[in-house]
Design an enzyme around this catalytic site. Sequence first.
Site, PDB file in Angstrom:
ATOM      1  N   GLN A   1      -3.639  -1.710  10.764  1.00  0.00           N
ATOM      2  CA  GLN A   1      -3.181  -0.587  11.584  1.00  0.00           C
ATOM      3  C   GLN A   1      -4.269   0.003  12.478  1.00  0.00           C
ATOM      4  O   GLN A   1      -3.977   0.473  13.575  1.00  0.00           O
ATOM      5  CB  GLN A   1      -2.635   0.530  10.676  1.00  0.00           C
ATOM      6  CG  GLN A   1      -1.919   1.609  11.468  1.00  0.00           C
ATOM      7  CD  GLN A   1      -1.603   2.816  10.641  1.00  0.00           C
ATOM      8  OE1 GLN A   1      -2.224   3.041   9.617  1.00  0.00           O
ATOM      9  NE2 GLN A   1      -0.634   3.583  11.066  1.00  0.00           N
TER      10      GLN A   1
ATOM     11  N   CYS B   1       0.886  -1.153   0.000  1.00  0.00           N
ATOM     12  CA  CYS B   1       0.000   0.000   0.000  1.00  0.00           C
ATOM     13  C   CYS B   1       0.931   1.211   0.000  1.00  0.00           C
ATOM     14  O   CYS B   1       1.816   1.269  -0.856  1.00  0.00           O
ATOM     15  CB  CYS B   1      -0.992  -0.036   1.171  1.00  0.00           C
ATOM     16  SG  CYS B   1      -0.347  -0.706   2.701  1.00  0.00           S
ATOM     17  N   SER B   2       0.805   2.109   0.999  1.00  0.00           N
ATOM     18  CA  SER B   2       1.776   3.208   1.028  1.00  0.00           C
ATOM     19  C   SER B   2       2.897   2.871   2.010  1.00  0.00           C
ATOM     20  O   SER B   2       4.066   2.857   1.648  1.00  0.00           O
ATOM     21  CB  SER B   2       1.092   4.518   1.435  1.00  0.00           C
ATOM     22  OG  SER B   2       2.031   5.582   1.426  1.00  0.00           O
ATOM     23  N   ALA B   3       2.510   2.564   3.246  1.00  0.00           N
ATOM     24  CA  ALA B   3       3.511   2.128   4.239  1.00  0.00           C
ATOM     25  C   ALA B   3       3.677   0.625   4.241  1.00  0.00           C
ATOM     26  O   ALA B   3       4.654   0.095   4.773  1.00  0.00           O
ATOM     27  CB  ALA B   3       3.102   2.599   5.624  1.00  0.00           C
ATOM     28  N   GLY B   4       2.702  -0.097   3.676  1.00  0.00           N
ATOM     29  CA  GLY B   4       2.777  -1.559   3.638  1.00  0.00           C
ATOM     30  C   GLY B   4       2.469  -2.183   4.982  1.00  0.00           C
ATOM     31  O   GLY B   4       3.063  -3.185   5.369  1.00  0.00           O
ATOM     32  N   VAL B   5       1.498  -1.584   5.699  1.00  0.00           N
ATOM     33  CA  VAL B   5       1.128  -2.176   7.002  1.00  0.00           C
ATOM     34  C   VAL B   5      -0.402  -2.224   7.188  1.00  0.00           C
ATOM     35  O   VAL B   5      -0.981  -3.297   7.362  1.00  0.00           O
ATOM     36  CB  VAL B   5       1.806  -1.440   8.182  1.00  0.00           C
ATOM     37  CG1 VAL B   5       3.333  -1.585   8.121  1.00  0.00           C
ATOM     38  CG2 VAL B   5       1.442   0.045   8.261  1.00  0.00           C
ATOM     39  N   GLY B   6      -1.073  -1.090   7.113  1.00  0.00           N
ATOM     40  CA  GLY B   6      -2.506  -1.066   7.433  1.00  0.00           C
ATOM     41  C   GLY B   6      -3.354  -1.801   6.424  1.00  0.00           C
ATOM     42  O   GLY B   6      -3.940  -2.855   6.713  1.00  0.00           O
TER      43      GLY B   6
END
Length: 309
Positions: free
Chosen positions: A284, A239-244
């Site tokens: 997240q 995704c953007s950060a690769g977490v949420g």
Amino acid sequence: PGTKYYVKLRAFTAPDKFTDTGYTVVYTEVDNTAWIVGACVGFSEEFEELKHVGREQPCTAADLPVNRPKNRFTNILPYDHSRYKLQPVDDEEGSDYINANFVPGHNSPREFIVTQGPLHCTRDDFWRMCWESGSRAIVMLTRCVEKGREKCDRYWPYDTRPVYYGDIAVTALNESRYPDWTVTELMLSRGAEQRVLKHFHFTTWPDFGVPEPPTALARFVRAFRERCPPDARPVVVHCSAGVGRSGTFITLDTALQQLAAHAEYLDVFGMVHAMRRERVWMVQTEQQYICIHQCLVAVLEGQDLAAPP
Ligand SMILES: CNC(=O)[C@H](Cc1ccc(NS(=O)(=O)O)cc1)NC(=O)[C@H](Cc1ccc(O)cc1)NC(=O)OC(C)(C)C
């Protein structure tokens, strides 16, 4: 069948958490089997228990001065023990580094490679990771720009002309657009070798939020599984950060495969716990955690979640 019940299972006193007592559990009955899909009042407490999972693990590679510019966010760093390692280039310090971790799924303990949205300066590393891992599928869960802010580099071609990222040529072969996602077939070439990789781009998921309606995510997961090459190679998810959003997608994908395999029960908490041992903040927000349960209820109730033709 399909009727939803709210059952008070037990009283508990948690003065620091809730004024009243007792869990209210949502479950639904399908084929005379009661499926407990989540404790409404308990969601907050259950999600809160995940807060510190994995956080004691080192991220020394990410912290090296040569690698710091390769991280999109200062607080989203890959744990050393599960990070994806690129094949080093000569003795170039940091050449094996990318902000990415192996994460478990239904089919294997390293089913997914979860990564941040590539930066302009890391997109060649991103394609090297896709090639060296043998991946045949990328799942992208963010737009490149949201509310005027860059969330991810445009790392794949705009049209059918080949574009080189390092020594890897990427060519868009065809594209299928749907209301909430786009599937693009990409040809990757490196030297004399060529392979086809599918790019599944979910385009309507706001950062820190959930899809609207949440069941759009269940439709996307089903469409992905129907089109994903059935091999044992890792799927790259970002995704953007690769977490949420990435963690939410993987949890739902894992749970739906367990349902299809007639699992006796679904342990969403355990799935998120296992993922957070490998990558920080997977799933997240509490809203994302609840969205997973909402999608499971929709599937258990037999809602029509067929992907578009
Ligand atoms: C709450 N926001 C964040 O934590 C983001 C990282 C992030 C996480 C998850 C998502 N959503 S996603 O995983 O679904 O893409 C987007 C961005 N981090 C930043 O913006 C951090 C600041 C921060 C926020 C919260 C925190 O606890 C510590 C540090 N800022 C930051 O890294 O600034 C740069 C980009 C200029 C280097």
